[in-house]
Design a protein around this motif. Structure first.
Motif, PDB file in Angstrom:
ATOM      1  N   ASP A   1     -39.947 -95.955 -34.463  1.00 34.01           N
ATOM      2  CA  ASP A   1     -39.481 -96.719 -33.136  1.00 34.01           C
ATOM      3  C   ASP A   1     -38.643 -95.526 -32.275  1.00 34.01           C
ATOM      4  OD1 ASP A   1     -39.967 -99.156 -34.148  1.00 34.01           O
ATOM      5  OD2 ASP A   1     -38.593 -98.761 -35.740  1.00 34.01           O
TER       6      ASP A   1
ATOM      7  N   LEU B   1     -44.834 -99.549 -29.733  1.00 34.42           N
ATOM      8  CA  LEU B   1     -44.844 -99.898 -28.300  1.00 34.42           C
ATOM      9  C   LEU B   1     -43.393-100.322 -27.904  1.00 34.42           C
ATOM     10  CD1 LEU B   1     -47.768-102.450 -28.152  1.00 34.42           C
ATOM     11  CD2 LEU B   1     -47.676-100.310 -27.244  1.00 34.42           C
ATOM     12  N   ASP B   2     -42.659 -99.856 -26.759  1.00 35.88           N
ATOM     13  CA  ASP B   2     -41.574 -99.664 -26.294  1.00 35.88           C
ATOM     14  C   ASP B   2     -40.520 -98.821 -27.170  1.00 35.88           C
ATOM     15  OD1 ASP B   2     -41.754-101.391 -24.237  1.00 35.88           O
ATOM     16  OD2 ASP B   2     -41.755-103.181 -25.504  1.00 35.88           O
TER      17      ASP B   2
ATOM     18  N   LEU C   1     -38.910 -95.145 -28.100  1.00 39.50           N
ATOM     19  CA  LEU C   1     -38.367 -94.021 -27.421  1.00 39.50           C
ATOM     20  C   LEU C   1     -38.468 -92.589 -27.882  1.00 39.50           C
ATOM     21  CD1 LEU C   1     -34.732 -95.673 -27.114  1.00 39.50           C
ATOM     22  CD2 LEU C   1     -36.352 -95.551 -25.225  1.00 39.50           C
TER      23      LEU C   1
ATOM     24  N   TRP D   1     -45.363 -93.034 -20.534  1.00 42.24           N
ATOM     25  CA  TRP D   1     -44.018 -92.952 -20.997  1.00 42.24           C
ATOM     26  C   TRP D   1     -43.235 -92.812 -19.650  1.00 42.24           C
ATOM     27  CZ3 TRP D   1     -43.874 -88.548 -25.215  1.00 42.24           C
ATOM     28  CH2 TRP D   1     -44.840 -88.947 -26.393  1.00 42.24           C
TER      29      TRP D   1
ATOM     30  N   GLN E   1     -36.385 -92.307 -18.519  1.00 33.45           N
ATOM     31  CA  GLN E   1     -34.957 -93.172 -18.314  1.00 33.45           C
ATOM     32  C   GLN E   1     -34.002 -92.556 -18.039  1.00 33.45           C
ATOM     33  OE1 GLN E   1     -34.889 -95.804 -21.921  1.00 33.45           O
ATOM     34  NE2 GLN E   1     -36.081 -97.314 -20.810  1.00 33.45           N
TER      35      GLN E   1
ATOM     36  N   ARG F   1     -39.474 -93.862 -22.514  1.00 34.52           N
ATOM     37  CA  ARG F   1     -40.044 -94.977 -23.298  1.00 34.52           C
ATOM     38  C   ARG F   1     -41.334 -95.213 -23.043  1.00 34.52           C
ATOM     39  NH1 ARG F   1     -37.549 -99.765 -25.351  1.00 34.52           N
ATOM     40  NH2 ARG F   1     -35.518 -99.146 -24.462  1.00 34.52           N
ATOM     41  N   LYS F   2     -41.980 -95.512 -24.272  1.00 31.88           N
ATOM     42  CA  LYS F   2     -43.270 -95.933 -24.138  1.00 31.88           C
ATOM     43  C   LYS F   2     -43.569 -97.330 -23.934  1.00 31.88           C
ATOM     44  CE  LYS F   2     -47.649 -95.947 -27.105  1.00 31.88           C
ATOM     45  NZ  LYS F   2     -48.029 -95.801 -28.607  1.00 31.88           N
ATOM     46  N   HIS F   3     -44.125 -97.574 -22.914  1.00 25.80           N
ATOM     47  CA  HIS F   3     -44.073 -99.362 -22.318  1.00 25.80           C
ATOM     48  C   HIS F   3     -45.317 -99.995 -22.990  1.00 25.80           C
ATOM     49  CE1 HIS F   3     -40.891 -99.521 -19.731  1.00 25.80           C
ATOM     50  NE2 HIS F   3     -41.039 -98.281 -19.258  1.00 25.80           N
ATOM     51  N   SER F   4     -45.055-101.107 -23.295  1.00 28.87           N
ATOM     52  CA  SER F   4     -46.115-101.863 -23.753  1.00 28.87           C
ATOM     53  C   SER F   4     -47.163-102.460 -22.836  1.00 28.87           C
ATOM     54  CB  SER F   4     -45.423-103.315 -24.664  1.00 28.87           C
ATOM     55  OG  SER F   4     -44.715-104.000 -23.715  1.00 28.87           O
TER      56      SER F   4
END
Length: 251
Positions: free
Chosen positions: A98, A125-126, A128, A171, A174, A216-219
């Motif tokens: 995660d 997914l999502d 950090l 990614w 942020q 952040r890895k976006h879904s």
């Protein structure tokens, strides 16, 4: 450990060992305290079940301890949940982590892209990613121009370049910042004098010796449409009247 730039490239494990020895010195210990404090501030309100730390600062120091980060694994052998592995070939299941902390993990790698691709593989997914490294566009980076030992012999990558690598992997950055404007020196007297530079840090936001990027890895990845394509896709006009399309209301 003195390493000549013209000698054979140092291995990732050997570089991490030499880096731990440097962080045990007086200037290294001071910089470690600032890095640990900044990580704690950035992750104060974050929660993650499975966490991975690649690289680090001092021996036996868990940079993720004391936070709402439950199960922590350390690739470089730090902490209780340590694991001996190369960061470009992690013995972890795909999509099982995660949160990933990359602390000086890219500077001494012959292929930093391989490390980032492997992190992308194991990241949920999502998930950090927090990347901490030396900033080449700083007084610390200038010191590395004539350095032959760790950490000065490493390849320092700027936050802009790492941000581009994040974008290629999908990614989204942020947070991006630098700190520790004062370079680490061994002389206590010189170090105290240089600490006055910290007062002007707010006017030099990108010149800090340490850079931090939180991504952040976006879904649901997306690809922006180029502006020239939007200009080209206009509704056709016939005889001075706009031809209705299926998106145009017809009365």
């Amino acid at each position: 450990m003195n390493l000549d730039r013209k000698a054979a490239p140092i291995g990732w494990d050997d570089a991490q060992t030499a880096l731990r020895a440097w962080y045990a010195t007086a200037p290294g210990a001071e910089l470690h305290g600032r890095i640990a404090g900044r990580i704690e501030t950035l992750l104060r309100d974050r929660y993650a079940l499975h966490c991975l730390q690649i690289g680090g600062t001092r021996y036996g120091v868990d940079l993720l301890a004391g936070r709402a980060l439950i199960h922590r694994i350390h690739v470089t052998g730090d902490g209780a949940g340590s694991m001996r592995a190369h960061p470009a070939a992690l013995p972890l299941a795909t999509g099982s982590i995660d949160f990933v902390l990359l602390c000086h993990a890219l500077e001494f790698s012959a292929d930093p892209h391989a490390i980032l691709r492997e992190v992308d593989r194991v990241l949920t997914l999502d998930g950090l990613v927090l990347c901490v490294g030396f900033n080449p566009w700083s007084l610390l980076g200038l010191r590395g121009l004539w350095g032959r030992s760790v950490p000065w012999c490493g390849h320092f990558y700027g936050p802009g370049r790492i941000g581009d690598w994040f974008a290629l992997l999908g990614w989204r950055v942020q947070r991006r910042e630098t700190f520790a404007l004062c370079p680490p020196v061994h002389s206590e007297r010189v170090r105290r004098r240089l600490m006055t530079l910290e007062r002007i840090q707010r006017w030099l936001p990108v010149q800090g010796g340490i850079h931090v990027l939180l991504g952040r890895k976006h879904s649901i990845p997306f690809t922006p449409v180029p502006a020239r394509r939007l200009r080209a896709e206009r509704r056709p006009v016939v005889g001075g009247v706009v031809r209705p399309t299926r998106y145009t209301e017809m009365h």
